[in-house]
Design a protein around this motif. Structure first.
Motif, short mmCIF file in Angstrom:
data_model
loop_
_atom_site.label_atom_id
_atom_site.label_comp_id
_atom_site.label_asym_id
_atom_site.label_seq_id
_atom_site.Cartn_x
_atom_site.Cartn_y
_atom_site.Cartn_z
N ILE A 17 0.75 -1.53 -0.14
CA ILE A 17 -0.04 0.30 -0.13
C ILE A 17 0.69 1.48 0.05
CG2 ILE A 17 -1.64 1.28 1.45
CD1 ILE A 17 -3.03 -1.63 2.25
N TYR A 18 1.88 1.26 0.97
CA TYR A 18 2.77 2.07 0.77
C TYR A 18 3.99 2.63 -0.70
CZ TYR A 18 1.93 3.62 5.91
OH TYR A 18 1.68 4.11 7.45
N GLY A 54 -4.85 3.24 7.83
CA GLY A 54 -5.32 4.24 8.10
C GLY A 54 -6.25 4.74 7.12
N GLY A 55 -6.19 6.00 7.44
CA GLY A 55 -6.88 6.98 6.39
C GLY A 55 -6.14 7.95 5.15
N ARG A 60 -0.47 9.91 3.74
CA ARG A 60 0.41 10.69 3.88
C ARG A 60 1.32 10.99 4.57
NH1 ARG A 60 1.84 15.92 4.85
NH2 ARG A 60 1.78 17.69 3.63
N ASP A 61 1.65 10.80 5.83
CA ASP A 61 2.13 10.60 6.51
C ASP A 61 3.52 9.40 6.90
OD1 ASP A 61 0.76 13.01 7.55
OD2 ASP A 61 0.23 11.68 9.84
N GLY A 62 2.86 8.66 6.38
CA GLY A 62 3.83 7.11 6.07
C GLY A 62 4.90 7.23 5.02
N VAL A 63 4.24 7.59 4.01
CA VAL A 63 4.08 7.77 2.79
C VAL A 63 6.62 9.03 3.14
CG1 VAL A 63 4.80 8.55 -0.07
CG2 VAL A 63 2.94 7.75 1.04
N LEU A 64 5.58 10.00 3.55
CA LEU A 64 5.88 11.18 4.10
C LEU A 64 7.32 10.75 5.05
CD1 LEU A 64 7.16 14.19 3.73
CD2 LEU A 64 5.83 14.27 5.19
#
Length: 177
Positions: A17-18, A54-55, A60-64
């Motif tokens: 997913i990431y 999560g949402g 977004r936070d995980g990709v960043l």
């Protein structure tokens, strides 16, 4: 651990997913992540994306976070064994090179994404990577890197000359005061 994939199924699902989200962020920008598009890309449902990561904000936070960690590791490898002004020059030049080469990180800079470039955490990381304990110098290094990313010089040789002649030299002078 799942015998078929050789890893924990949940972790493997999250990484897929990431990876899809990173590809989407590189293509469209981090602020335009689309859960439905990512789910379709991975071959799962929207609910599976929510269940695993999560949402949209968590995605977004995980990709960043992954992009920052990836860039940070590469810069740390480049500066290993260097000290003083040479370490600062290597840190700046490798940061520029690594960010340009990373699709997510370069996309953030190109898009002027809503990343807090004035963050004390970013300045601390720049200080650690460049080997300076001076927070003002670390904040300046962040600005030098961003300047080179947003307004590049004609080629890498010109950038190296400027960084070595002015950035590293000024940092070296500061160390002797």
């Amino acid at each position: 651990m799942d015998w078929l994939i050789g890893a924990d199924r949940r972790d493997a699902g999250m990484e897929r997913i990431y990876a899809a989200a990173a590809a989407s962020a590189a293509a469209h920008g981090l602020d335009r992540l689309n859960i439905d598009e990512i789910a379709a890309s991975v071959g799962c449902s929207r609910a599976t994306v929510y269940r695993h990561v999560g949402g949209k904000q968590e995605l977004r936070d995980g990709v960043l976070a992954r992009a920052i960690a990836r860039v940070g590791r590469q810069i740390a490898d480049a500066v290993a064994g260097h000290a003083g002004p040479e370490r600062i020059a290597v840190a700046v030049l490798s940061a520029v090179r690594v960010v340009r080469a990373d699709p997510v990180a370069s996309g953030l800079v190109r898009a002027g994404a809503s990343v807090d470039f004035d963050s004390p955490r970013l300045a601390r990381a720049a200080g650690e990577l460049s080997g300076t304990a001076d927070p003002l110098l670390a904040a300046w290094i962040v600005r030098v890197v961003l300047s080179l990313l947003c307004w590049p010089l004609p080629d890498e040789k010109a950038e190296e000359l400027v960084v070595r002649r002015y950035v590293a030299a000024v940092a070296g002078l500061r160390d002797h005061q």
